[in-house]
Design a protein around this motif. Structure first.
Motif, PDB file in Angstrom:
ATOM      1  N   PRO A  56      12.583 -20.137 -48.981  1.00 23.95           N
ATOM      2  CA  PRO A  56      11.301 -20.845 -48.834  1.00 23.95           C
ATOM      3  C   PRO A  56      11.227 -22.034 -49.789  1.00 23.95           C
ATOM      4  N   LYS A  57      10.700 -23.134 -49.295  1.00 25.70           N
ATOM      5  CA  LYS A  57      10.580 -24.324 -50.110  1.00 25.70           C
ATOM      6  C   LYS A  57       9.475 -24.144 -51.153  1.00 25.70           C
ATOM      7  N   PRO A  58       9.680 -24.683 -52.337  1.00 25.48           N
ATOM      8  CA  PRO A  58       8.618 -24.591 -53.347  1.00 25.48           C
ATOM      9  C   PRO A  58       7.403 -25.405 -52.899  1.00 25.48           C
ATOM     10  N   PRO A  59       6.209 -25.024 -53.346  1.00 24.67           N
ATOM     11  CA  PRO A  59       5.009 -25.760 -52.931  1.00 24.67           C
ATOM     12  C   PRO A  59       5.055 -27.198 -53.428  1.00 24.67           C
ATOM     13  N   ASN A  60       4.559 -28.109 -52.613  1.00 26.19           N
ATOM     14  CA  ASN A  60       4.531 -29.515 -53.047  1.00 26.19           C
ATOM     15  C   ASN A  60       3.175 -30.154 -52.748  1.00 26.19           C
ATOM     16  N   ASN A  61       2.121 -29.353 -52.888  1.00 31.58           N
ATOM     17  CA  ASN A  61       0.781 -29.895 -52.693  1.00 31.58           C
ATOM     18  C   ASN A  61       0.454 -30.877 -53.810  1.00 31.58           C
ATOM     19  N   PRO A  62      -0.295 -31.919 -53.503  1.00 34.65           N
ATOM     20  CA  PRO A  62      -0.579 -32.943 -54.511  1.00 34.65           C
ATOM     21  C   PRO A  62      -1.404 -32.409 -55.677  1.00 34.65           C
ATOM     22  N   ILE A  63      -1.083 -32.903 -56.842  1.00 32.41           N
ATOM     23  CA  ILE A  63      -1.856 -32.616 -58.049  1.00 32.41           C
ATOM     24  C   ILE A  63      -3.096 -33.511 -58.026  1.00 32.41           C
ATOM     25  N   ARG A  64      -4.186 -33.052 -58.635  1.00 32.65           N
ATOM     26  CA  ARG A  64      -5.400 -33.864 -58.706  1.00 32.65           C
ATOM     27  C   ARG A  64      -5.877 -33.967 -60.148  1.00 32.65           C
ATOM     28  N   VAL A  65      -6.602 -35.017 -60.422  1.00 34.64           N
ATOM     29  CA  VAL A  65      -7.195 -35.199 -61.747  1.00 34.64           C
ATOM     30  C   VAL A  65      -8.475 -34.384 -61.826  1.00 34.64           C
ATOM     31  N   HIS A  66      -8.622 -33.628 -62.921  1.00 35.57           N
ATOM     32  CA  HIS A  66      -9.843 -32.865 -63.179  1.00 35.57           C
ATOM     33  C   HIS A  66     -10.824 -33.798 -63.877  1.00 35.57           C
ATOM     34  N   ASP A  67     -11.902 -34.138 -63.182  1.00 33.05           N
ATOM     35  CA  ASP A  67     -12.821 -35.178 -63.637  1.00 33.05           C
ATOM     36  C   ASP A  67     -13.384 -34.891 -65.028  1.00 33.05           C
ATOM     37  N   MET A  68     -13.590 -35.950 -65.800  1.00 35.23           N
ATOM     38  CA  MET A  68     -14.107 -35.821 -67.154  1.00 35.23           C
ATOM     39  C   MET A  68     -15.470 -35.134 -67.201  1.00 35.23           C
ATOM     40  N   LYS A  69     -16.267 -35.297 -66.145  1.00 38.93           N
ATOM     41  CA  LYS A  69     -17.588 -34.666 -66.171  1.00 38.93           C
ATOM     42  C   LYS A  69     -17.480 -33.149 -66.130  1.00 38.93           C
ATOM     43  N   TYR A  70     -16.334 -32.637 -65.696  1.00 39.47           N
ATOM     44  CA  TYR A  70     -16.093 -31.196 -65.727  1.00 39.47           C
ATOM     45  C   TYR A  70     -15.226 -30.800 -66.920  1.00 39.47           C
ATOM     46  N   ALA A  71     -14.268 -31.667 -67.288  1.00 42.88           N
ATOM     47  CA  ALA A  71     -13.343 -31.359 -68.388  1.00 42.88           C
ATOM     48  C   ALA A  71     -14.033 -31.487 -69.741  1.00 42.88           C
ATOM     49  N   GLY A  72     -14.883 -32.501 -69.892  1.00 37.62           N
ATOM     50  CA  GLY A  72     -15.651 -32.660 -71.121  1.00 37.62           C
ATOM     51  C   GLY A  72     -14.913 -33.286 -72.286  1.00 37.62           C
ATOM     52  N   LEU A  73     -13.596 -33.345 -72.219  1.00 39.68           N
ATOM     53  CA  LEU A  73     -12.793 -33.901 -73.306  1.00 39.68           C
ATOM     54  C   LEU A  73     -11.579 -34.592 -72.701  1.00 39.68           C
ATOM     55  N   ASP A  74     -11.307 -35.826 -73.146  1.00 34.87           N
ATOM     56  CA  ASP A  74     -10.201 -36.573 -72.543  1.00 34.87           C
ATOM     57  C   ASP A  74      -8.854 -36.090 -73.067  1.00 34.87           C
ATOM     58  N   GLU A 241     -17.788 -27.985 -69.799  1.00 34.33           N
ATOM     59  CA  GLU A 241     -17.183 -26.840 -69.121  1.00 34.33           C
ATOM     60  C   GLU A 241     -18.212 -25.740 -68.899  1.00 34.33           C
ATOM     61  N   LEU A 242     -19.042 -25.496 -69.897  1.00 36.26           N
ATOM     62  CA  LEU A 242     -20.088 -24.476 -69.755  1.00 36.26           C
ATOM     63  C   LEU A 242     -21.093 -24.862 -68.671  1.00 36.26           C
ATOM     64  N   GLU A 243     -21.444 -26.125 -68.633  1.00 36.65           N
ATOM     65  CA  GLU A 243     -22.390 -26.571 -67.605  1.00 36.65           C
ATOM     66  C   GLU A 243     -21.802 -26.378 -66.210  1.00 36.65           C
ATOM     67  N   GLY A 244     -20.527 -26.703 -66.062  1.00 33.44           N
ATOM     68  CA  GLY A 244     -19.880 -26.497 -64.771  1.00 33.44           C
ATOM     69  C   GLY A 244     -19.851 -25.036 -64.376  1.00 33.44           C
ATOM     70  N   MET A 245     -19.576 -24.165 -65.344  1.00 29.42           N
ATOM     71  CA  MET A 245     -19.571 -22.734 -65.059  1.00 29.42           C
ATOM     72  C   MET A 245     -20.963 -22.241 -64.673  1.00 29.42           C
ATOM     73  N   GLN A 246     -21.981 -22.703 -65.355  1.00 32.79           N
ATOM     74  CA  GLN A 246     -23.347 -22.308 -65.016  1.00 32.79           C
ATOM     75  C   GLN A 246     -23.715 -22.767 -63.601  1.00 32.79           C
ATOM     76  N   ASN A 247     -23.390 -24.001 -63.284  1.00 34.43           N
ATOM     77  CA  ASN A 247     -23.757 -24.553 -61.975  1.00 34.43           C
ATOM     78  C   ASN A 247     -23.037 -23.853 -60.833  1.00 34.43           C
ATOM     79  N   CYS A 248     -21.740 -23.621 -60.984  1.00 35.90           N
ATOM     80  CA  CYS A 248     -20.991 -23.004 -59.886  1.00 35.90           C
ATOM     81  C   CYS A 248     -21.412 -21.549 -59.693  1.00 35.90           C
TER      82      CYS A 248
END
Length: 534
Positions: A56-74, A241-248
């Motif tokens: 089986p071929k290894p997965p090659n789905n595209p990587i995405r950037v985790h937005d700063m509004k969720y990450a909270g730290l650059d 990160e806490l705000e994102g967890m609360q909202n979801c």
């Protein structure tokens, strides 16, 4: 896939890429007692040779950037903090192989592993640079620009060992967490260091000023073998990160209200549903919510005796039909773009027995006791474990799993280093910003299973005293969803516990009712009404 092969009853062949260094070492010590030798594979895994082109071929789905509004730290700030750790330990670089650590540190997310938003990659962070080893086909222009802005270079995924050799040849003092870094990397580094030292010539001769002199070494590097500092940094959630967890969690609760409303109506209309049907329908409701990506683990949908199997997984063709006259346990979670959820509820669609109510109530009492716990800073999770078991212990009952695990923010649903467990080995203190589950249970073999699970956020508690001049900590709830009152034996709970349950349900209604309407809103109202002591 873990690969070991017994050869001629005298040796065990091991693929070094599939075992951490510590696991391989433990295996080596264990089999040596049986007069067996552990042999490392260096070039070719026989399973790969058998597979050939059909592998089986290894997965090659595209990587995405985790937005700063969720990450909270650059990324630059995270790398700066990590480099300060490197300097403090005398290391010139760190090798990171835990996928969630790579994702968190670089504010990236992927989909290579089911239920976990991570990608297959290695990361080497040096004092003056960083290299990400990943399949380039997964890297979009946005990700490329994101990494370039953070001064992170890209390298082919399969070139990690050659880079380890190159660094060792320069005298690099590598920080390796041997509990997670695979044996191939550790053994390659040690072997390359041996060659480096042999090339030093006479004692005290230094060939690489970049690494050796900066670390004050006179005979060359030997490696730094310590737990990765990223594990703890990742566990301490920042405000975003806490705000994102609360909202979801609130969106997730709305999906659950719609689901449970549907399920109860189907059961009461005598519709035959299998455990798989129930799990699939729950996924349908969750998938409609904003930011939904995936489930955070395989849903545990267990009716009657199947609920007593702690890690049960219902499968088509072998699962049970949901029995309205038996307890039903549902442990599920979701991955959203802004957070990760994990919740368990146990219900009865008919009339529970006195035994079922007593066991459920004692589990609930433990859940409440842990939720209300206040404890001094530097308290490890195992100290709190007895809070959740005490009511069960009083009648000689218990459960065979930990009470709480760490949870990532839009990352793995299980993460360390913290936990709440009867196992005394984990001495990591619970700290402000950590997220843990609160999930006591009871499982009566061949009869029923009970578990009540919420996620909690560790926060500072404003106590009237501060004995020892230290902070005192407690928990704030992230999960807001009804606990079935019908299963509560009122005679077994105190006025304070009833007050906790009523206050909790009041919060559930206040926070979740604006997100649902129609029959789901009515269901929520019916299940958050005030309970009175009889």
């Amino acid at each position: 896939m873990m690969f070991c092969l017994l050869v001629a009853e005298s040796a065990l062949i091991l693929d070094q890429f599939l075992f951490s260094h510590d696991a391989a070492k433990e295996l080596k010590e264990a089999i040596s007692k049986k007069n067996l030798e552990l042999v490392y594979l260096y070039d070719l895994n026989p399973v790969d040779e058998i597979w050939k082109e059909s592998r089986p071929k290894p997965p090659n789905n595209p990587i995405r950037v985790h937005d700063m509004k969720y990450a909270g730290l650059d990324v630059a700030s995270k790398l700066s903090s990590l480099r300060a750790e490197l300097v403090g330990t005398g290391a010139s670089a760190i090798v990171i192989s835990m996928l969630d650590e790579v994702a968190w540190l670089l504010n990236l997310r992927g989909s290579d592993v089911p239920h976990s938003p991570v990608m297959y990659a290695y990361l080497i962070v040096e004092v003056d640079g960083a290299k990400l080893f990943v399949d380039n086909s997964k890297v979009t222009k946005e990700v490329m620009d994101h990494l370039k802005n953070a001064s992170v270079e890209l390298r082919p995924y399969d070139s990690i060992l050659s880079e380890i050799r190159r660094l060792a040849a320069q005298g690099a003092q590598l920080w390796l967490d041997t509990s997670s870094v695979n044996a191939a990397i550790v053994e390659t580094y040690k072997s390359a260091l041996d060659k480096y030292r042999s090339n030093l010539g006479s004692k005290g001769k230094i060939k690489n000023k970049r690494y050796d002199e900066s670390n004050g070494l006179s005979e060359g590097p030997s490696g730094v073998y310590m737990r990765s500092p990223i594990s703890l940094a990742k566990a301490l959630k920042n405000p975003a990160e806490l705000e994102g967890m609360q909202n979801c969690h609130l969106r997730d609760a709305a999906a659950l209200a719609q689901f449970w409303c549907w399920l109860e109506e189907e059961i009461h209309n005598n519709v035959e549903l299998t455990e798989v049907d129930v799990a699939d329908k729950l996924l349908e409701f969750r998938a409609k919510k904003e930011g939904f990506l995936d489930t955070s683990f395989d849903t545990i949908s267990g009716s009657g005796a199947n609920g007593a199997i702690i890690h049960y997984r219902a499968e088509i063709g072998s699962c049970s039909v949901v029995d309205p006259n038996k307890l039903f346990l549902l442990d599920s979670g979701a991955q959203y773009i802004d957070g990760t959820t994990d919740i368990t509820r146990t219900v009865h669609f008919g009339e529970p027995t006195a035994r079922e109510k007593e066991c459920f109530t004692r589990v609930l009492k433990g859940h409440i006791a842990l939720d209300q716990a206040v404890f001094p800073e530097n308290t490890p999770g195992f100290v709190l474990d007895a809070f959740a078991r005490s009511s069960l212990w009083k009648i000689g009952l218990d459960y065979r799993h930990g009470t709480g695990h760490g949870v990532g923010a839009a990352l793995n649903v299980h993460e360390g280093p913290q936990s709440i467990s009867y196992r005394y080995g984990n001495t990591t203190p619970l700290q402000k910003g950590m997220i843990v589950s609160n999930e006591p249970g009871y499982y009566e073999d061949h009869a029923f299973g009970i578990r009540i699970e919420n996620l909690l956020h560790v926060q500072e508690i404003n106590t009237p005293n501060r004995y020892g001049g230290i902070e005192y900590l407690g928990f704030e709830k992230l999960t807001f969803f009804p606990i079935q009152a019908k299963l509560v034996d009122i005679s077994l709970i105190s006025d304070d516990e009833i007050e906790w349950l009523n206050n909790y349900h009041s919060q559930v209604w206040e926070k979740v009712s604006p997100l649902v309407e129609g029959s789901a809103r009515q269901w929520l109202w019916n299940n958050t009404r005030v309970i009175h002591k009889q």
